[in-house]
Design an enzyme around this catalytic site. Structure first.
Site, short mmCIF file in Angstrom:
data_model
loop_
_atom_site.label_atom_id
_atom_site.label_comp_id
_atom_site.label_asym_id
_atom_site.label_seq_id
_atom_site.Cartn_x
_atom_site.Cartn_y
_atom_site.Cartn_z
N GLU A 75 -9.44 -1.35 6.03
CA GLU A 75 -8.27 -1.48 6.89
C GLU A 75 -8.68 -1.46 8.36
O GLU A 75 -8.03 -2.07 9.21
CB GLU A 75 -7.32 -0.31 6.59
CG GLU A 75 -5.94 -0.47 7.18
CD GLU A 75 -4.97 0.61 6.69
OE1 GLU A 75 -5.26 1.28 5.70
OE2 GLU A 75 -3.93 0.76 7.34
N SER A 77 1.16 6.63 2.41
CA SER A 77 1.88 7.62 3.22
C SER A 77 3.13 8.12 2.51
O SER A 77 3.80 7.37 1.78
CB SER A 77 2.30 7.02 4.56
OG SER A 77 1.21 6.45 5.21
N GLN A 119 0.85 -1.19 0.00
CA GLN A 119 0.00 0.00 0.00
C GLN A 119 0.89 1.24 0.00
O GLN A 119 1.58 1.51 1.00
CB GLN A 119 -0.87 -0.02 1.26
CG GLN A 119 -1.77 1.17 1.45
CD GLN A 119 -2.46 1.12 2.81
OE1 GLN A 119 -2.03 0.41 3.72
NE2 GLN A 119 -3.53 1.86 2.96
C1 LIG Z 1 3.47 -0.56 11.53
C2 LIG Z 1 3.09 0.46 10.50
C3 LIG Z 1 2.80 0.04 9.22
C4 LIG Z 1 2.44 0.98 8.25
N1 LIG Z 1 2.21 0.54 6.97
C5 LIG Z 1 1.91 1.44 6.02
C6 LIG Z 1 1.73 1.00 4.66
O1 LIG Z 1 1.84 -0.19 4.34
N2 LIG Z 1 1.44 1.92 3.72
C7 LIG Z 1 1.30 3.24 4.02
O2 LIG Z 1 0.99 4.01 3.13
N3 LIG Z 1 1.50 3.70 5.30
C8 LIG Z 1 1.80 2.83 6.29
N4 LIG Z 1 2.01 3.26 7.58
C9 LIG Z 1 2.02 4.72 7.84
C10 LIG Z 1 0.89 5.21 8.71
O3 LIG Z 1 -0.30 5.24 7.99
C11 LIG Z 1 1.32 6.61 9.20
O4 LIG Z 1 2.44 6.44 10.05
C12 LIG Z 1 0.22 7.30 9.97
O5 LIG Z 1 -0.83 7.66 9.12
C13 LIG Z 1 0.74 8.57 10.69
O6 LIG Z 1 1.37 9.41 9.78
P1 LIG Z 1 2.85 9.97 10.05
O7 LIG Z 1 3.73 8.84 10.46
O8 LIG Z 1 3.26 10.76 8.86
O9 LIG Z 1 2.71 10.93 11.31
P2 LIG Z 1 2.20 12.43 11.30
O10 LIG Z 1 0.91 12.54 10.60
O11 LIG Z 1 3.32 13.31 10.84
O12 LIG Z 1 1.95 12.67 12.84
C14 LIG Z 1 3.02 12.99 13.76
C15 LIG Z 1 2.38 13.22 15.13
O13 LIG Z 1 1.48 14.35 15.05
C16 LIG Z 1 0.17 13.98 15.47
N5 LIG Z 1 -0.84 14.66 14.67
C17 LIG Z 1 -0.88 14.77 13.31
N6 LIG Z 1 -1.98 15.47 12.92
C18 LIG Z 1 -2.66 15.78 14.04
C19 LIG Z 1 -3.89 16.48 14.30
N7 LIG Z 1 -4.63 16.97 13.31
N8 LIG Z 1 -4.28 16.60 15.60
C20 LIG Z 1 -3.55 16.10 16.63
N9 LIG Z 1 -2.37 15.44 16.45
C21 LIG Z 1 -1.92 15.28 15.18
C22 LIG Z 1 0.10 12.47 15.25
O14 LIG Z 1 -0.85 11.86 16.09
C23 LIG Z 1 1.53 12.03 15.59
O15 LIG Z 1 1.68 11.89 16.98
C24 LIG Z 1 2.38 2.36 8.58
C25 LIG Z 1 2.68 2.78 9.89
C26 LIG Z 1 3.04 1.84 10.85
C27 LIG Z 1 3.37 2.33 12.23
#
Ligand SMILES: Cc1cc2nc3c(=O)[nH]c(=O)nc-3n(C[C@H](O)[C@H](O)[C@H](O)COP(=O)(O)OP(=O)(O)OC[C@H]3O[C@@H](n4cnc5c(N)ncnc54)[C@H](O)[C@@H]3O)c2cc1C
Length: 390
Positions: free
Chosen positions: A242, A127, A124
């Site tokens: 999902e 992100s 997928q």
């Molecule tokens: C084990 C694992 C598997 C994954 N597999 C996939 C995959 O196969 N394909 C894929 O596309 N993605 C995948 N992901 C990614 C996942 O979808 C993202 O990590 C997730 O959506 C969070 O985005 P980010 O890491 O960019 O954090 P960010 O969005 O940058 O967030 C950083 C911090 O800010 C906080 N935050 C952000 N916005 C807000 C808001 N509006 N209000 C309050 N707090 C906020 C968040 O809670 C977090 O603590 C995976 C993640 C993990 C951990």
């Protein structure tokens, strides 16, 4: 809320339980990640031959057309039997159902059979380094050139990217449109020239996900799902799947872990007494037991609501927030019970057997993927409590 299963559903449970007992692999999942993936592929093939893959898919596409309750039973029984995960988990959970809902007949015919039998593995690509919670801000570009898109950009956290043959990819195709309206949903051959997959090593020591780079990757126009610039709507279908029924399996797994912790407290001495005689720890374990049972009841409440014809609502966010925070808390409690031994990784000869260190480290992930805890709290605040938008 209805806590009983019908006799027909109990029969279904027994049938699947018997199949699992007769077919579960006798060998343990190998420690080496590549060997473990090959093992999961063999296991999926076995499930497929038995008719036990994608049970929630319609019969016309190789599923069983299983009811919600049968899906719940399936999730509980696989967890109870400690069955390995099938290799093509994203294909089964999210790609197949999305294609069934929105794909063309040609796409369904081409892709669906090979998802079920694990001939083709899916990942997928949603992100990006700067687009996770705010997924609609994604920047990976696709420009139409004749009958092909040319894709450039970077994805991150691509689970299974190192094994995948195909990827569901969200790309920006209109930079002038509002951010949700300029996105297209593509099916991308991961063996195409211009794709580089780089593993990301995690705190657990494993590298389950990757950075994925797209450098002038050509994708046939016929690989668009839905219409061009309509990708957000399709992506929402994917994300709904999902956050599906698998929380029931998680509940069984968390309960198994708690049972192991209680067993450990009963037989382990610290300062001349069994851990189970420590009143503070006893209280914590009792609280854990109650919270794990509450998780089950909340999940049953959601299922009952859907069985009564109400659509899935924001309780999926409550469930996700509840189990992921519960798991993190429980794993921390497990570590504190092991005292200084908790510092030893499971492959140390002095570590206490049981792999609690791995599940402790992994429990962080649950509060991030499929929407972080903060995002789930925003949803609950706005849609359940009616609070103003943050
Ligand atoms: C084990 C694992 C598997 C994954 N597999 C996939 C995959 O196969 N394909 C894929 O596309 N993605 C995948 N992901 C990614 C996942 O979808 C993202 O990590 C997730 O959506 C969070 O985005 P980010 O890491 O960019 O954090 P960010 O969005 O940058 O967030 C950083 C911090 O800010 C906080 N935050 C952000 N916005 C807000 C808001 N509006 N209000 C309050 N707090 C906020 C968040 O809670 C977090 O603590 C995976 C993640 C993990 C951990």
């Amino acid at each position: 809320m209805d806590l009983r299963f019908s006799p027909a559903d109990e029969q279904y449970r027994l049938k699947f339980r018997a199949w699992l007992e007769a077919n579960l692999p006798s060998a343990e999942v190998p420690a080496d990640p590549d060997a473990a993936f090959a093992y999961q592929r063999v296991w999926q093939r076995k499930l497929y031959d038995g008719g036990w893959v994608g049970i929630h898919w319609p019969k016309a596409y190789g599923g069983q057309g299983a009811t919600l309750v049968q899906q719940a039973i399936y999730a509980q029984e696989t967890a109870r039997a400690n069955a390995p995960q099938p290799a093509n988990i994203l294909g089964i959970m999210i790609v197949g159902p999305t294609l069934i809902a929105h794909g063309t007949e040609a796409q369904k015919k081409r892709f669906i059979p090979k998802i079920l039998n694990a001939d083709e593995i899916w990942c997928q690509g949603f992100s990006e380094p700067n687009s996770g919670s705010d997924l609609a801000s994604l920047q990976t570009r696709a420009v139409l050139d004749g009958d092909e898109f040319v894709v450039n950009g970077q994805k991150i956290w691509t689970s299974l990217g190192q094994y995948a043959d195909w990827c569901i990819l969200l790309v920006r195709t209109d930079t002038d449109a509002p951010k949700h309206r300029g996105i297209t949903y593509l099916l991308v051959d991961m063996h195409s020239p211009g794709i580089t997959v780089r593993p990301l090593k995690q705190i657990t020591g494993h590298a389950e996900f990757n950075e994925t780079f797209f450098d002038n990757v050509r994708v046939p126009r016929e690989n668009v799902v839905g219409d061009i610039n309509e990708g957000w709507r399709i992506a929402m279908t994917t994300l709904t799947y999902e956050r599906g029924i698998s929380s029931l399996a998680t509940q069984v797994r968390i309960k198994q872990h708690l049972t192991a912790m209680i067993e450990y407290a009963r037989k382990t001495r610290s300062n001349g007494k069994f851990l189970a005689q420590d009143p503070v720890l006893r209280q914590a374990l009792a609280e854990a037991y109650i919270r794990v049972e509450m998780m089950l009841l909340n999940l049953y409440r959601g299922i009952t609501k859907r069985l009564r014809g109400q659509p899935p609502g924001p309780e999926a966010s409550l469930d996700k927030l509840y189990w992921s925070e519960l798991d993190k808390w429980l794993q921390e409690l497990g570590m504190s019970m092991q005292g200084p031994f908790s510092q030893l990784m499971h492959d140390s000869p002095h570590a206490i057997p049981g792999d609690w260190q791995y599940s402790f480290l992994w429990s962080r992930a649950g509060t991030i993927y499929s929407g972080t805890s903060e995002i789930q709290k925003n949803i609950v605040g706005e849609r359940v409590l009616g609070l103003p938008k943050g």
